[in-house]
Scaffold this active site. Structure first.
Site, short mmCIF file in Angstrom:
data_model
loop_
_atom_site.label_atom_id
_atom_site.label_comp_id
_atom_site.label_asym_id
_atom_site.label_seq_id
_atom_site.Cartn_x
_atom_site.Cartn_y
_atom_site.Cartn_z
N LYS A 182 1.11 -0.66 0.14
CA LYS A 182 -0.11 0.36 0.26
C LYS A 182 0.50 1.65 0.09
O LYS A 182 1.50 2.12 0.83
CB LYS A 182 -1.09 0.06 1.46
CG LYS A 182 -2.73 1.00 0.85
CD LYS A 182 -2.44 1.46 2.19
CE LYS A 182 -1.86 2.48 2.67
NZ LYS A 182 -1.36 3.79 2.38
N GLU A 258 10.70 0.72 9.81
CA GLU A 258 11.81 1.54 9.67
C GLU A 258 10.64 2.76 10.30
O GLU A 258 10.37 3.40 9.15
CB GLU A 258 12.32 1.53 7.92
CG GLU A 258 12.51 0.60 7.68
CD GLU A 258 13.83 0.04 8.01
OE1 GLU A 258 14.76 1.22 9.00
OE2 GLU A 258 14.95 -0.79 8.05
N CYS A 291 14.20 10.36 6.23
CA CYS A 291 14.38 10.20 8.09
C CYS A 291 16.00 10.06 8.60
O CYS A 291 16.50 10.57 9.78
CB CYS A 291 13.84 9.39 8.23
SG CYS A 291 14.84 7.80 6.79
N GLU A 390 10.87 15.40 15.62
CA GLU A 390 10.71 14.75 13.34
C GLU A 390 10.39 16.36 13.19
O GLU A 390 9.26 15.76 13.03
CB GLU A 390 10.52 13.75 13.20
CG GLU A 390 11.01 13.38 11.88
CD GLU A 390 11.01 12.16 11.48
OE1 GLU A 390 9.92 11.60 11.66
OE2 GLU A 390 11.80 11.22 10.97
#
Ligand code: NAD
Length: 486
Positions: A182, A258, A291, A390
């Site tokens: 997906k 991840e 990331c 983040e």
């Protein structure tokens, strides 16, 4: 032409009821087309197809067939690489320059080829030697067999969508699994294109790869909860990763995650600042939507002002704007939502007492697109929100440290542990600091660790498991230990 359809059981199909959702170019804010909007029922059909393909075909044991199929897919992608490049720039908003590296060309070089080559070399079985474990009077021969996990549910994000999809498909298929992928709703076409290439140009059996885009994030949750799915492989935010883990707990599914990062760029006091500091502006590449970007610049307090001035000069030189312009380093944030999120963090930084050296808002010279100015924050302390969370934008925070111990303490003062960069004129000193940093990857003195053969992933809340490398093959296997009278 973009591929709008899903891939289910070997066929390119529309979503239930013909529903579609818009694909928006984040640099122009224009709707560039539509994509099939998969429903829960569509997802369940795809899961059933992947289950049947795993249980009833010989895909799991056909090593030669899998290698051939992966190389067919490689050739099919290469034949359309320029169309794919333009499509990525349009839907992701990534600067075209990034497609010559991590966004497209770098993964395309090896993300399928390397695992395909490993199929023959992989230790599918290993002998343990003979043993009479319970004193039965006769020894048994014993072996450990490696087998595919089964059906893998794959969920990918929008920031490097093709890189991540390919680095998941390569190892998943090489190890003999089937899957349902997906893609993120912001960037579906590069993945639906993969679906078309699989259907039209490869011998991958029907049901082995299924691709179901959806505007509804929760359609992806079917993958976490379905008893027909054996494992989840997810790349995305830590918030979603936690939710996937919780949902997968009901069926005790292994989750390979991840997740996010807040990595450091640690410049030790003996470093050549004129060389090391300017590279900190690379956090603006692709608008900071990576990331593993080192978004916390740690510099010695004794050289703090010098570092800020060098960083300011580098940030002033960051070219942002139209991602199709090959001289542009920074394009837009992927969506209005992400733009607002980044601007919100910048406001929080100001409110908590950090100093904006440069940027801090929306560029005045661009009247459309979800842009944020390259933003440099000084006077940041480790506990501030902008030093902990983040941001996923073109934002660098600069934090001072006293000595190496203090630098290590600040670097590790994070719930994340994904990556990092260390610079010193003494490589041994850089290595000794690297051993104390709790992250999954570290670049020393400008060196890169990236590659299909290089395990990538995080410590702590940056994830579980490793993508790529031998570890990234093993993660998609189960282990069976067998014994028989010797
Ligand atoms: P996200 O977590 O919002 O979404 C990622 C994907 O998960 C999307 O496809 C989304 O539709 C899907 N999703 C959302 N909720 C779900 C649910 N409950 N069940 C199943 N699927 C669900 O992340 P994003 O905003 O698309 O991506 C940015 C994040 O990804 C950042 O945090 C970034 O650090 C992280 N990221 C990590 C890596 C890595 O390898 N560690 C690589 C790239 C991006």
């Amino acid at each position: 032409m973009p591929e709008q359809r899903m891939l289910v059981n070997g066929k390119l199909v529309d979503a239930e009821g013909g529903r579609v959702f818009d694909n928006v170019n984040p640099a122009t804010e224009e709707v560039i087309g539509v994509t099939a909007d998969g429903s829960r029922a569509d997802m369940e059909r795809a899961v059933a197809a992947a289950r049947a393909a795993f249980d009833t075909s010989d895909w799991a044991r056909d090593h030669a067939g899998r290698k051939k199929a992966l190389l067919q897919l490689q050739a099919a992608i290469e034949a359309e690489v320029e169309e794919l490049r333009a499509e990525l720039v349009a839907e992701v908003g990534c600067p075209v320059i990034t497609t010559y590296g991590p966004q497209l060309d770098a993964p395309l070089k090896e993300a399928l080829r390397w695992p395909a080559d490993q199929i023959e070399q992989f230790p599918w079985s290993r002998a343990l030697g003979e043993k009479d474990a319970f004193g039965m009077g006769y020894p048994s021969a014993r072996e450990v067999w490696k087998e595919p996990v089964g059906v893998v549910g794959v969920v990918t994000p929008w920031n490097f969508p093709f890189e991540i999809a390919l680095n998941k498909l390569g190892p998943i298929l090489a190890m003999g699994n089937t899957c349902v992928l997906k893609p993120a709703p912001d960037t579906p076409w590069n993945t639906t294109r993969l679906g078309r290439l699989i259907a039209e140009h490869t011998d991958i059996p029907p049901g082995v790869v299924n691709i179901v885009p959806s505007s509804d994030h929760l359609v992806g949750e079917v993958l976490s909860t379905s008893p027909l799915v054996d494992m989840i492989a997810f790349t995305g935010s830590t918030v979603t990763g936690r939710r996937i883990m919780a949902a997968a707990a009901a069926t005790v599914k292994p989750t390979f995650l991840e997740l996010g990062g807040k990595s450091v760029n640690l410049v030790l006091d003996d470093a050549d600042f004129a060389q090391a500091i300017p590279s900190a502006a690379m956090v603006c590449m692709h608008a900071g939507q990576g990331c593993a970007m080192p978004t916390r610049l740690l510099v010695p307090n004794s050289r703090y002002d010098e570092a800020i001035e060098l960083a300011r000069a580098a940030f002033e030189g960051v070219k942002y704007g139209d991602p199709t312009d090959p001289s542009v380093l920074q394009g837009p944030q992927v969506s209005k939502r992400q733009q607002e999120r980044v601007l919100g963090y910048i406001e929080t930084g100001r409110a908590e007492g950090a100093r904006v050296v440069l940027g801090g808002g929306v560029p005045k010279d661009l009247d459309r697109g979800y842009f944020v100015e390259p933003t440099l924050f000084a006077d940041v302390t480790p506990g501030m929100t902008i030093a902990q969370e983040e941001i996923f934008g073109p934002v660098l925070v600069v934090i001072g440290f006293e000595d190496d111990d203090d630098a290590v303490r600040i670097a590790n003062d994070s719930v994340y542990g994904l990556s990092g960069v260390i610079t010193s004129s003494d490589l041994d000193r850089a290595k000794s600091v690297a051993r104390r940093i709790r992250t999954g990857t570290v670049g020393l003195n400008g060196g890169l660790w990236y590659g299909a053969d290089a395990p990538f992933g995080g410590y702590k809340q940056s994830g579980i498991g490793r993508q790529c490398g031998i570890e990234g093959l093993e993660i998609f296997t189960e282990t069976k230990t067998v014994g028989w009278p010797a």
